[in-house]
Design a protein around this motif. Structure first.
Motif, mmCIF file in Angstrom:
data_model
loop_
_atom_site.group_PDB
_atom_site.id
_atom_site.type_symbol
_atom_site.label_atom_id
_atom_site.label_comp_id
_atom_site.label_asym_id
_atom_site.label_seq_id
_atom_site.Cartn_x
_atom_site.Cartn_y
_atom_site.Cartn_z
ATOM 1 N N LEU A 56 0.822 -1.207 0.000
ATOM 2 C CA LEU A 56 0.000 0.000 0.000
ATOM 3 C C LEU A 56 0.854 1.255 0.000
ATOM 4 N N TYR A 57 1.885 1.261 0.833
ATOM 5 C CA TYR A 57 2.746 2.442 0.919
ATOM 6 C C TYR A 57 3.475 2.684 -0.395
ATOM 7 N N LEU A 58 4.093 1.633 -0.938
ATOM 8 C CA LEU A 58 4.844 1.779 -2.180
ATOM 9 C C LEU A 58 3.922 2.170 -3.333
ATOM 10 N N GLY A 59 2.721 1.598 -3.365
ATOM 11 C CA GLY A 59 1.778 1.938 -4.424
ATOM 12 C C GLY A 59 1.339 3.387 -4.354
ATOM 13 N N PHE A 60 1.005 3.851 -3.146
ATOM 14 C CA PHE A 60 0.528 5.224 -2.996
ATOM 15 C C PHE A 60 1.635 6.234 -3.283
ATOM 16 N N ILE A 61 2.826 5.979 -2.745
ATOM 17 C CA ILE A 61 3.943 6.893 -2.981
ATOM 18 C C ILE A 61 4.291 6.933 -4.471
ATOM 19 N N GLY A 62 4.255 5.771 -5.110
ATOM 20 C CA GLY A 62 4.569 5.724 -6.536
ATOM 21 C C GLY A 62 3.572 6.497 -7.373
ATOM 22 N N ILE A 63 2.277 6.308 -7.107
ATOM 23 C CA ILE A 63 1.251 7.022 -7.869
ATOM 24 C C ILE A 63 1.363 8.524 -7.643
ATOM 25 N N SER A 64 1.537 8.927 -6.382
ATOM 26 C CA SER A 64 1.663 10.355 -6.068
ATOM 27 C C SER A 64 2.850 10.970 -6.797
ATOM 28 N N GLY A 65 3.973 10.257 -6.795
ATOM 29 C CA GLY A 65 5.179 10.775 -7.455
ATOM 30 C C GLY A 65 4.993 10.926 -8.955
ATOM 31 N N GLN A 66 4.326 9.946 -9.591
ATOM 32 C CA GLN A 66 4.132 10.031 -11.043
ATOM 33 C C GLN A 66 3.131 11.123 -11.420
ATOM 34 N N ILE A 67 2.116 11.322 -10.606
ATOM 35 C CA ILE A 67 1.167 12.408 -10.871
ATOM 36 C C ILE A 67 1.872 13.755 -10.758
ATOM 37 N N GLU A 68 2.693 13.925 -9.733
ATOM 38 C CA GLU A 68 3.451 15.173 -9.573
ATOM 39 C C GLU A 68 4.393 15.392 -10.750
ATOM 40 N N SER A 69 5.073 14.324 -11.177
ATOM 41 C CA SER A 69 6.002 14.448 -12.300
ATOM 42 C C SER A 69 5.270 14.815 -13.585
ATOM 43 N N LEU A 129 -1.322 -1.281 -5.030
ATOM 44 C CA LEU A 129 -2.384 -0.852 -4.119
ATOM 45 C C LEU A 129 -3.461 -1.923 -3.999
ATOM 46 N N GLU A 130 -3.874 -2.483 -5.111
ATOM 47 C CA GLU A 130 -4.913 -3.515 -5.088
ATOM 48 C C GLU A 130 -4.472 -4.728 -4.289
ATOM 49 N N ALA A 131 -3.217 -5.152 -4.502
ATOM 50 C CA ALA A 131 -2.711 -6.315 -3.777
ATOM 51 C C ALA A 131 -2.599 -6.027 -2.283
ATOM 52 N N GLY A 132 -2.160 -4.806 -1.933
ATOM 53 C CA GLY A 132 -2.052 -4.437 -0.527
ATOM 54 C C GLY A 132 -3.397 -4.453 0.171
ATOM 55 N N MET A 133 -4.409 -3.935 -0.501
ATOM 56 C CA MET A 133 -5.759 -3.963 0.074
ATOM 57 C C MET A 133 -6.267 -5.393 0.247
ATOM 58 N N SER A 168 -0.864 -4.089 11.697
ATOM 59 C CA SER A 168 0.512 -4.138 11.206
ATOM 60 C C SER A 168 0.670 -3.268 9.966
ATOM 61 N N ALA A 169 -0.332 -3.278 9.086
ATOM 62 C CA ALA A 169 -0.268 -2.460 7.879
ATOM 63 C C ALA A 169 -0.191 -0.977 8.221
ATOM 64 N N ALA A 170 -0.984 -0.557 9.196
ATOM 65 C CA ALA A 170 -0.972 0.854 9.588
ATOM 66 C C ALA A 170 0.382 1.261 10.156
ATOM 67 N N VAL A 171 0.977 0.392 10.972
ATOM 68 C CA VAL A 171 2.270 0.721 11.587
ATOM 69 C C VAL A 171 3.382 0.778 10.540
ATOM 70 N N VAL A 172 3.382 -0.162 9.585
ATOM 71 C CA VAL A 172 4.443 -0.155 8.582
ATOM 72 C C VAL A 172 4.322 1.069 7.678
ATOM 73 N N ILE A 173 3.092 1.502 7.375
ATOM 74 C CA ILE A 173 2.913 2.716 6.577
ATOM 75 C C ILE A 173 3.378 3.946 7.365
ATOM 76 N N PHE A 174 2.997 4.001 8.632
ATOM 77 C CA PHE A 174 3.358 5.119 9.508
ATOM 78 C C PHE A 174 4.885 5.241 9.620
ATOM 79 N N SER A 175 5.537 4.140 9.940
ATOM 80 C CA SER A 175 6.986 4.183 10.150
ATOM 81 C C SER A 175 7.753 4.341 8.841
ATOM 82 N N SER A 176 7.205 3.835 7.741
ATOM 83 C CA SER A 176 7.857 4.039 6.444
ATOM 84 C C SER A 176 7.798 5.500 6.038
ATOM 85 N N ALA A 177 6.670 6.145 6.321
ATOM 86 C CA ALA A 177 6.542 7.569 6.006
ATOM 87 C C ALA A 177 7.492 8.401 6.869
#
Length: 489
Positions: A172-185, A397-401, A412-421
């Motif tokens: 989920l984290y990698l998917g969201f960060i990736g999509i956000s980065g490509q939209i910004e680019s 993102l789909e696989a993470g969900m 666990s998903a919430a903590v890994v996203i929080f600490s990765s951010a």
């Protein structure tokens, strides 16, 4: 008694025996019996299908982009020209295609994913150069450490210790960060010639196309159709584009690339170069585990039952990536190796095994490197961004969900996203694995089944080592680099 390849030819049935193509592709996955580190031949051990072109195209686009990003990051710090970047990228694509993509993943070990590019390490390149690092020294150190982890089966061990919640959160984290980065680019690109609305139109059209492909269950076509749609729309609306990379063969002499007055203009590395890159090499190999876990899990989520024999082997992939890293660095390339995400994710969506698409990927990489013009098209921002979004980040993102729907995995998903951010995915993964296995979050019964080694000793040691390395090179926000502080004493 028959060999595994004889079993495959005996078990498989033609397309006409199935009611749908999806059933046929699933049966192909279930029929295959790859021969590990022995010759696997088309027709005898696997077959080529139309769907294999999808991951091949996605992988080629991703390869051009990612290698160019890494080489350009080094070149910018070393004062090298854009012409150097283009030539080195073309050289790296030939190395990857001829030595490893086709030879290893296509013929010798079809459960070893292709050796791709280590994208998360790109932001650290300026720090590596500033610390006195040398590209060859870095590559050789990563190769050596990765090889040790692979042959000791450390990769698969860490995968077993990583629960579904941690895996899902990472995806989920990698998917969201990736999509956000490509939209910004994409918006930054469109704004550079005062057509910001173009990016909006391209993204809306991509969303509608992806939704329709999901509806008709043809999501595996998202990459080629998305790239075509984005390129055609952008060109029709007046976006600037021109072909500049002409056909040619890059310099194939390693002595040229590692000369003091040619290529990298650095000469061969000395002992102090290896000392300087050591912490970065440790971090690079540590980053492999969460990356490899995500790729393997994505395959498992998309493949039908009874296909364990064709799922990516993490340890073999680490050995392959390490060998590719050492060979590329010795020959003069600037790539930093990892598992090839822009290949394995589309291949899993298309429900295709590794080898056939690997051969086609090698072919396309050679064509792009020698022809030159496809490289310009692949790195054109709308084509690049849309291909990565629909081919890699949205599926993540789909696989993470999907992985965080049951049980207490959401904790666990919430903590890994929080600490990765907070720091990065390596910190988030290592911390959450420790907390998850201790039973402080997630499923407490799972932690009791792991024993002391799996519950806290191995996760604790891994977390401590990674934190020491990250603190040493200044990766904790607001905390000065400890090694720089020690130098000043």
């Amino acid at each position: 008694m028959t060999d595994s390849h004889d079993d495959y030819r005996h078990r498989r049935r033609p397309r006409s025996a199935f009611a749908s193509r999806a059933e046929y592709l699933e049966h192909e996955l279930q029929s295959m019996a790859p021969r590990r580190w022995r010759p696997n031949l088309p027709g005898r051990d696997y077959r080529f299908e139309l769907e294999d072109w999808v991951p091949a195209m996605a992988a080629t686009i991703g390869k051009i982009v990612m290698v160019a990003a890494i080489v350009a990051a080094f070149a910018g710090q070393l004062g090298l020209s854009d012409d150097f970047v283009i030539e080195n990228v073309r050289y790296e694509m030939l190395i990857a295609a001829l030595l490893f993509v086709v030879l290893v993943s296509g013929f010798l070990n079809p459960t070893s994913n292709l050796a791709g590019t280590h994208g998360p390490l790109i932001p650290l390149v300026p720090l590596i150069v500033a610390s006195g690092g040398h590209p060859m020294a870095l590559g050789l150190m990563i190769g050596a450490l990765g090889f040790l982890l692979g042959i000791s089966k450390g990769g698969s061990l860490l995968a077993r210790l990583t629960g579904n919640g941690v895996c899902g959160g990472l995806l989920l984290y990698l998917g969201f960060i990736g999509i956000s980065g490509q939209i910004e680019s994409l918006f930054a690109w469109a704004e550079s010639f005062d057509m910001a609305h173009l990016a909006f139109v391209v993204i809306i059209a991509t969303i509608l196309m992806y939704a329709y492909l999901e509806h008709v269950q043809m999501r595996w076509l998202a990459i080629p159709l998305g790239a075509l749609l984005a390129g055609a729309l952008s060109f029709a609306m007046g976006a600037p584009f021109e072909f500049t990379t002409e056909p040619g063969i890059p310099t194939l002499n390693p002595l040229y690339w590692w000369g003091e007055d040619s290529g990298w203009q650095l000469g061969l590395p000395s002992f102090h170069h290896f000392v300087a890159v050591a912490p970065f090499a440790v971090l690079a190999v540590a980053m492999w585990s969460p990356d490899f876990v995500g790729h393997r899990v994505f395959q498992q989520l998309n493949y039908p039952p009874k296909t364990d024999r064709v799922v990516m082997n993490m340890d073999d992939t680490m050995v392959t990536a390490s060998a590719r890293q050492v060979a590329g660095s010795l020959l003069g390339g600037g790539n930093i190796s990892s598992s090839w995400g822009t290949y394995i994710v589309p291949a899993a969506i298309a429900r295709r095994p590794i080898p056939a698409g690997a051969v086609l990927t090698g072919l396309l990489c050679v064509v792009a490197a020698l022809w030159g013009y496809p490289m310009d098209l692949a790195v054109w921002q709308p084509v690049l961004s849309v291909a990565l979004m629909v081919g890699v980040y949205v599926p993540l993102l789909e696989a993470g969900m999907q992985m965080t729907r049951k049980g207490k995995t959401t904790q666990s998903a919430a903590v890994v996203i929080f600490s990765s951010a907070l720091v990065n995915p390596v910190f988030g993964w290592s911390l959450t694995v420790l907390l998850d296995n201790l039973g402080l979050i997630g499923c407490k019964e799972r932690g009791r089944e792991l024993g002391h080694m799996g519950r806290w000793i191995i996760p604790g040691v891994v977390f401590a080592v990674l934190c020491t390395v990250m603190a040493g090179i200044g990766m904790f926000p607001g905390v000065p680099a400890l090694w720089e502080s020690f130098r000043g004493l």
